[in-house]
Design a protein around this motif. Structure first.
Motif, PDB file in Angstrom:
ATOM      1  N   SER A 160       0.814  -1.009  -0.099  1.00 25.73           N
ATOM      2  CA  SER A 160      -0.162  -0.031   0.013  1.00 25.73           C
ATOM      3  C   SER A 160       1.040   1.312  -0.060  1.00 25.73           C
ATOM      4  N   GLY A 161       2.308   1.155   0.044  1.00 24.21           N
ATOM      5  CA  GLY A 161       3.050   2.249  -0.228  1.00 24.21           C
ATOM      6  C   GLY A 161       3.507   2.689   1.202  1.00 24.21           C
ATOM      7  N   VAL A 162       3.274   2.237   2.225  1.00 24.89           N
ATOM      8  CA  VAL A 162       3.607   2.610   3.468  1.00 24.89           C
ATOM      9  C   VAL A 162       5.281   2.182   3.609  1.00 24.89           C
ATOM     10  N   ARG A 163       5.974   2.980   4.221  1.00 21.10           N
ATOM     11  CA  ARG A 163       7.450   2.742   4.459  1.00 21.10           C
ATOM     12  C   ARG A 163       7.846   2.556   5.974  1.00 21.10           C
ATOM     13  N   PHE A 164       8.766   1.787   6.400  1.00 23.97           N
ATOM     14  CA  PHE A 164       9.067   1.637   7.762  1.00 23.97           C
ATOM     15  C   PHE A 164      10.500   2.459   7.684  1.00 23.97           C
ATOM     16  N   LEU A 165      10.623   3.662   8.575  1.00 28.09           N
ATOM     17  CA  LEU A 165      11.732   4.349   8.314  1.00 28.09           C
ATOM     18  C   LEU A 165      12.102   4.727   9.963  1.00 28.09           C
ATOM     19  N   LYS A 166      13.580   4.866  10.032  1.00 25.44           N
ATOM     20  CA  LYS A 166      14.387   5.076  11.116  1.00 25.44           C
ATOM     21  C   LYS A 166      15.182   6.214  10.862  1.00 25.44           C
ATOM     22  N   ARG A 167      15.710   6.988  11.970  1.00 26.01           N
ATOM     23  CA  ARG A 167      16.893   8.098  11.714  1.00 26.01           C
ATOM     24  C   ARG A 167      17.980   7.244  11.516  1.00 26.01           C
ATOM     25  N   ASP A 168      18.777   7.981  10.893  1.00 27.96           N
ATOM     26  CA  ASP A 168      20.130   7.599  10.670  1.00 27.96           C
ATOM     27  C   ASP A 168      20.982   8.060  11.917  1.00 27.96           C
ATOM     28  N   ASP A 169      22.350   7.637  11.843  1.00 25.25           N
ATOM     29  CA  ASP A 169      23.169   8.118  12.910  1.00 25.25           C
ATOM     30  C   ASP A 169      23.367   9.458  13.245  1.00 25.25           C
ATOM     31  N   SER A 170      23.387  10.191  12.103  1.00 25.25           N
ATOM     32  CA  SER A 170      23.459  11.653  12.154  1.00 25.25           C
ATOM     33  C   SER A 170      22.173  12.506  12.973  1.00 25.25           C
ATOM     34  N   GLY A 171      20.985  11.906  12.753  1.00 25.12           N
ATOM     35  CA  GLY A 171      19.930  12.585  13.198  1.00 25.12           C
ATOM     36  C   GLY A 171      19.228  13.610  12.333  1.00 25.12           C
ATOM     37  N   ASP A 172      19.890  13.757  11.067  1.00 25.16           N
ATOM     38  CA  ASP A 172      19.421  14.546  10.326  1.00 25.16           C
ATOM     39  C   ASP A 172      18.421  14.140   9.151  1.00 25.16           C
ATOM     40  N   TRP A 173      18.548  12.852   8.897  1.00 28.94           N
ATOM     41  CA  TRP A 173      18.046  11.861   7.649  1.00 28.94           C
ATOM     42  C   TRP A 173      17.133  10.681   8.092  1.00 28.94           C
ATOM     43  N   TRP A 174      16.389  10.260   7.202  1.00 28.48           N
ATOM     44  CA  TRP A 174      15.538   8.891   7.484  1.00 28.48           C
ATOM     45  C   TRP A 174      16.167   7.907   6.529  1.00 28.48           C
ATOM     46  N   GLU A 175      16.100   6.358   6.771  1.00 25.67           N
ATOM     47  CA  GLU A 175      16.403   5.511   6.163  1.00 25.67           C
ATOM     48  C   GLU A 175      15.294   4.340   6.224  1.00 25.67           C
ATOM     49  N   GLU A 176      15.144   3.642   5.285  1.00 25.56           N
ATOM     50  CA  GLU A 176      14.127   2.468   5.259  1.00 25.56           C
ATOM     51  C   GLU A 176      14.817   1.269   5.854  1.00 25.56           C
ATOM     52  N   VAL A 177      13.987   0.549   6.871  1.00 20.92           N
ATOM     53  CA  VAL A 177      14.597  -0.467   7.338  1.00 20.92           C
ATOM     54  C   VAL A 177      14.306  -1.863   6.573  1.00 20.92           C
ATOM     55  N   SER A 178      14.756  -2.900   6.845  1.00 20.48           N
ATOM     56  CA  SER A 178      14.535  -4.031   5.981  1.00 20.48           C
ATOM     57  C   SER A 178      13.174  -4.673   6.695  1.00 20.48           C
ATOM     58  N   ASP A 179      12.899  -5.790   5.958  1.00 17.83           N
ATOM     59  CA  ASP A 179      11.515  -6.511   6.133  1.00 17.83           C
ATOM     60  C   ASP A 179      11.593  -7.154   7.547  1.00 17.83           C
ATOM     61  N   ALA A 180      12.821  -7.742   7.680  1.00 25.36           N
ATOM     62  CA  ALA A 180      13.109  -8.135   9.097  1.00 25.36           C
ATOM     63  C   ALA A 180      12.929  -7.561  10.225  1.00 25.36           C
ATOM     64  N   ALA A 181      13.453  -6.177  10.118  1.00 22.14           N
ATOM     65  CA  ALA A 181      13.449  -5.096  11.079  1.00 22.14           C
ATOM     66  C   ALA A 181      11.803  -4.646  11.467  1.00 22.14           C
ATOM     67  N   ALA A 182      11.033  -4.569  10.047  1.00 20.35           N
ATOM     68  CA  ALA A 182       9.726  -4.212  10.416  1.00 20.35           C
ATOM     69  C   ALA A 182       8.789  -5.195  10.952  1.00 20.35           C
ATOM     70  N   ARG A 183       9.325  -6.756  10.794  1.00 16.53           N
ATOM     71  CA  ARG A 183       8.240  -7.525  11.287  1.00 16.53           C
ATOM     72  C   ARG A 183       8.639  -7.773  12.896  1.00 16.53           C
ATOM     73  N   GLU A 184       9.933  -7.330  13.403  1.00 17.27           N
ATOM     74  CA  GLU A 184      10.312  -7.581  14.503  1.00 17.27           C
ATOM     75  C   GLU A 184       9.423  -6.288  15.282  1.00 17.27           C
ATOM     76  N   ARG A 185       9.324  -5.135  14.714  1.00 21.94           N
ATOM     77  CA  ARG A 185       8.742  -4.000  15.219  1.00 21.94           C
ATOM     78  C   ARG A 185       7.198  -4.548  15.377  1.00 21.94           C
ATOM     79  N   VAL A 186       6.555  -5.136  14.417  1.00 20.20           N
ATOM     80  CA  VAL A 186       5.368  -5.732  14.652  1.00 20.20           C
ATOM     81  C   VAL A 186       5.290  -6.521  15.658  1.00 20.20           C
ATOM     82  N   SER A 187       6.055  -7.511  15.704  1.00 16.22           N
ATOM     83  CA  SER A 187       6.045  -8.573  16.703  1.00 16.22           C
ATOM     84  C   SER A 187       6.138  -7.859  18.227  1.00 16.22           C
ATOM     85  N   MET A 188       7.099  -6.718  18.593  1.00 20.54           N
ATOM     86  CA  MET A 188       7.183  -6.000  19.543  1.00 20.54           C
ATOM     87  C   MET A 188       6.041  -5.390  19.943  1.00 20.54           C
TER      88      MET A 188
END
Length: 567
Positions: free
Chosen positions: A531-559
């Motif tokens: 549906s076009g939804v992205r799972f994003l987290k901040r990069d190390d600098s805190g200024d930008w966003w990066e897309e996480v892998s499917d495994a990290a997204a499933r872990e977020r759902v499980s938690m």
């Protein structure tokens, strides 16, 4: 006796045009200083773009432009009779006292150019063949309300503020002397205002309900794109525009991002504005030479821009607001323009009434008050007296900083140019008699400045961005991984929590095996991705966003599901 000379459509348009005191919306600082915050109207109602367009359509159908209301004529006739009686009475008194030294009959207020108020009433009967010639010395009732409001604002200024105002208008004011230590000190104080002060319950940022959207927009923009809100060039520009008043600069920055989001949307608010972000009619108008800048060192004493309204090709008031908001970044891009202010010369000769109504709607949209520009003079050149009622409404709706600098000039292009030269504006910077004809070389020069500015700001903004980070900023439907209130209140995360609540019964079903639960998590992540939804987290600098892998997204759902099951 106050005479209402505005046509019925203008009267129905107007609300209270005066800027509200900051005491009403954001309270007092501990040092007792009262700040001014332009009432942003009702952010959720009257300031909607659709309402402005509806307003323009309504005005187009109702306003005749040639006939005045019967009630207005009756009041004008009554006012003229009273005025003639006063004149006769004054003449008789002057005759009786002719042997005494002459005295002033009235303590007349003085206008910005130093002339008495009675002699400064604007009259263009020599130009307007349809209007009746007014008797000598008779006040121009169509502009009386605007002039009275301007006089009240000037009277409220301190002596030093008045001197600064006159020096600004005539181009002799000296800018504040800056040093590196001076700039760094004010930048640190501004950072405190926009971080610690922003959340202090005893601070002036405890906004009223109708103005909380200003603060909310800035907070969300700072959360999603800290790189854009912490831009040093923008903060220095706002400090110079506000004459290094840190609290005023903080308010103006918040209003800037709020207006930017309303005009261009959330995505553009999170990055610099460029020419391609404007609507097509706004781009065509700028390319047609409607706005021109003159800010080269040695070419003019002060930076200046001319606005030839007859060259605009606008369909909505939003296009006008977008074009003016974008072009202020071109006008004030140099330190010289930020320090000395910008002289605004607006030629309305050959302009239709529809453009004035769009301008009135834009001003009531409070776009001027959020622009990164300090006016050093606002000169409006008009050739027809039938525009006086709407010009009066425009003046009364202006922010205080613009109203104080506001001057009207009536006559032909050459007559207006002659008056403008008395304010220190060189003749070589003004268009000739045929102002509607576009000088392509000047228009091309303005476009070159726009494109060069866009190239510079985009390169600066994206400098140092890691390749793995996304270029498109977070969208409302995206899911942001992190902890804290901003993450919990983000629209995408709120919708994600709702979906998890729907999946919670099936996930916690005792009959489900571990494999079935794993499959449920995979299916949920896949449906969101599709549906076009992205799972994003901040990069190390805190200024930008990066897309996480499917495994990290499933872990977020499980938690998240486990946390819900514990509640």
């Amino acid at each position: 006796m106050t005479i209402d000379t505005k046509p019925p459509d203008l009267r129905s348009l107007e609300h209270n045009p005066q800027a509200t005191s900051l005491d009403d919306s954001v309270g007092h600082r501990k040092d007792g200083r009262s700040q001014s915050l332009q009432d942003d109207g009702d952010v959720d109602q009257a300031c909607a773009i659709d309402d402005l367009d509806f307003l323009n359509e309504k005005l187009d159908t109702e306003h005749t432009g040639e006939h005045q209301h019967v009630h207005q004529q009756e009041h004008q006739e009554q006012h003229q009779e009273q005025y003639q009686e006063q004149q006769q009475s004054s003449a008789s008194v002057a005759t009786d006292n002719s042997s005494k030294p002459s005295q002033r009959q009235n303590n007349k207020k003085r206008t910005l150019d130093g002339s008495s108020a009675s002699s400064s009433r604007l009259d263009d009967t020599s130009i307007d063949d349809d209007s009746k010639p007014s008797s000598s010395g008779q006040p121009d009732t169509e502009l009386l309300d605007a002039e009275r409001q301007q006089a009240r604002e000037i009277s409220a200024l301190s002596l030093r503020e008045r001197e600064d105002l006159y020096e600004d208008i005539h181009g002799v004011r000296r800018p504040v002397q800056e040093t590196e230590d001076f700039r760094q000190e004010h930048l640190q104080r501004l950072e405190m205002e926009l971080t610690v002060g922003l959340y202090d319950s005893k601070c002036k940022y405890e906004l009223s309900a109708k103005n909380r959207a200003i603060k909310a927009t800035y907070v969300m923009t700072s959360f999603l794109a800290p790189r854009i809100t912490s831009d040093v060039d923008l903060r220095l520009a706002m400090l110079r525009v506000s004459q290094w008043d840190v609290q005023d600069a903080a308010i103006k920055i918040m209003k800037y991002f709020h207006m930017k989001e309303r005009l261009f949307g959330r995505e553009v608010c999170l990055r610099p504005i460029v020419f391609s972000d404007l609507q097509e009619d706004a781009q065509e108008s700028i390319n047609n030479g409607s706005l021109c800048t003159h800010d080269e060192e040695g070419f003019s004493a002060r930076p200046m821009f001319t606005d030839v309204t007859a060259r605009w090709r606008l369909r909505t008031s939003q296009s006008l607001a977008q074009a003016m908001f974008y072009m202020t970044h071109i006008f004030s891009r140099t330190i010289r323009a930020q320090q000395n202010g910008v002289v605004c010369v607006i030629y309305t000769l050959g302009t239709e009434m529809a453009h004035f109504r769009k301008a009135l709607a834009m001003i009531r949209f409070n776009a001027l008050d959020a622009m990164p520009i300090r006016p050093a003079g606002v000169h409006i050149c008009v050739s027809h007296s039938r525009f006086k009622p709407i010009l009066s409404a425009i003046a009364q709706a202006m922010p205080k900083t613009f109203l104080l600098q506001w001057k009207l000039h009536f006559g032909s292009a050459q007559e207006c140019n002659d008056e403008l030269m008395t304010y220190g504006i060189p003749s070589r910077m003004l268009p000739g008699e045929d102002i509607i004809a576009c000088d392509r070389s000047v228009a091309q020069e303005t476009m070159a400045k726009c494109l060069q500015r866009d190239h510079n700001v985009l390169n600066k903004f994206y400098q140092g961005k890691p390749k793995e980070c996304v270029e498109v900023p977070p969208q409302p439907k995206d899911i942001l991984l992190g902890r804290g209130r901003p993450y919990q209140k983000y629209p995408g995360n709120v919708e994600f929590a709702r979906l998890l609540q729907e999946c919670k019964p099936a996930y916690n079903d005792p009959s489900n095996t571990r494999t079935e639960r794993t499959q449920l998590r995979k299916q949920l992540v896949q449906d969101l991705r599709d549906s076009g939804v992205r799972f994003l987290k901040r990069d190390d600098s805190g200024d930008w966003w990066e897309e996480v892998s499917d495994a990290a997204a499933r872990e977020r759902v499980s938690m998240s599901l486990r946390n819900m099951s514990r509640k």
